[in-house]
Scaffold this active site. Structure first.
Site, mmCIF file in Angstrom:
data_model
loop_
_atom_site.group_PDB
_atom_site.id
_atom_site.type_symbol
_atom_site.label_atom_id
_atom_site.label_comp_id
_atom_site.label_asym_id
_atom_site.label_seq_id
_atom_site.Cartn_x
_atom_site.Cartn_y
_atom_site.Cartn_z
ATOM 1 N N ASN A 116 -116.008 72.793 50.410
ATOM 2 C CA ASN A 116 -115.344 71.601 49.879
ATOM 3 C C ASN A 116 -116.138 70.368 50.299
ATOM 4 O OD1 ASN A 116 -113.434 69.987 48.640
ATOM 5 N ND2 ASN A 116 -111.899 70.176 50.243
ATOM 6 N N THR A 117 -116.072 69.341 49.479
ATOM 7 C CA THR A 117 -116.695 68.067 49.808
ATOM 8 C C THR A 117 -115.603 67.025 50.015
ATOM 9 O OG1 THR A 117 -118.310 66.396 49.095
ATOM 10 C CG2 THR A 117 -117.029 67.489 47.360
ATOM 11 N N HIS A 118 -115.788 66.188 51.035
ATOM 12 C CA HIS A 118 -114.775 65.188 51.397
ATOM 13 C C HIS A 118 -115.439 63.828 51.542
ATOM 14 C CE1 HIS A 118 -111.160 63.501 53.091
ATOM 15 N NE2 HIS A 118 -111.843 63.065 54.132
#
Length: 209
Positions: A116-118
């Site tokens: 996931n990218t945040h």
């Protein structure tokens, strides 16, 4: 002990989106070059009619939708999502602006392979208001984090981080735009490297091989 992960060649990506799909589109454009080492084999969403699904469909990529509200509870939704994603035999499951927490059935089906990218520098400012929280705390540097998903909210082992400056006259929109630019670049670079080289995990640490 390090857990090593490798991919097929080219790596098979299932990308999950909830909105415009700009990160997915960046991966799609990168995958047009065979040297990138990965291809998107399916795009999934948690809602109908998203721009991300439209982009995928226009490119001839299979799409699917699994709505949380279509199931009596989150556990059944998570199980159905694990089955649907599994139909495409992914090497990596990329949550690219996917606004739902995946659960233990998805994580068990693809151990160490859900990323996931945040839009903040974790572990600071987790959750959906990362840029706003960063501004409220007066930080001078923000950025984006790519991590391997675990059962918590934005708590997984960090694969990579990239920074960008925070200016005195920034509002949430201007900071978010700046973060999105470096976030997309990082996502494409790291997913490509993971696909070609593999990656490792050891406790709270992770990295590229």
């Amino acid at each position: 002990m390090k857990q090593l992960h490798t991919c097929a060649s080219p790596a098979r990506l299932v990308v999950m989106v909830s909105g415009a799909g700009s990160n997915m589109q960046a991966l799609l454009e990168a995958s047009a070059d065979p040297a990138f080492g990965a291809q998107i084999v399916a795009v999934g969403a948690d809602r109908e009619g998203t721009r991300g699904l439209e982009i995928a469909e226009s490119a001839g990529i299979p799409t699917f939708v699994e709505k949380l509200g279509a199931y009596p509870n989150r556990e059944e939704w998570d199980g159905a999502l694990a089955v649907k994603v599994g139909e495409f035999s992914p090497d990596l499951v990329v949550l690219a602006g996917f606004l739902k927490l995946v659960g233990p059935q998805v994580l068990t089906a693809f151990p160490g392979r859900v990323i996931n990218t945040h839009n903040a520098l974790l572990p600071a400012f987790p959750g959906v208001h990362g840029p706003a929280d960063a501004l409220a705390h007066g930080v001078k540097i923000s950025g984006a984090t790519l991590f391997i998903v675990d059962p918590g909210m934005d708590t997984g082992a960090i694969l990579a981080q990239v920074t960008c400056p925070v200016f005195d006259d920034d509002d949430e929109a201007s900071l978010l735009d700046r973060i999105k630019t470096v976030e997309r670049e990082q996502l494409v670079s790291v997913v490509g490297a993971m696909s070609r080289q593999g990656w490792w995990m050891e406790g709270r640490k992770a990295g590229l091989c």
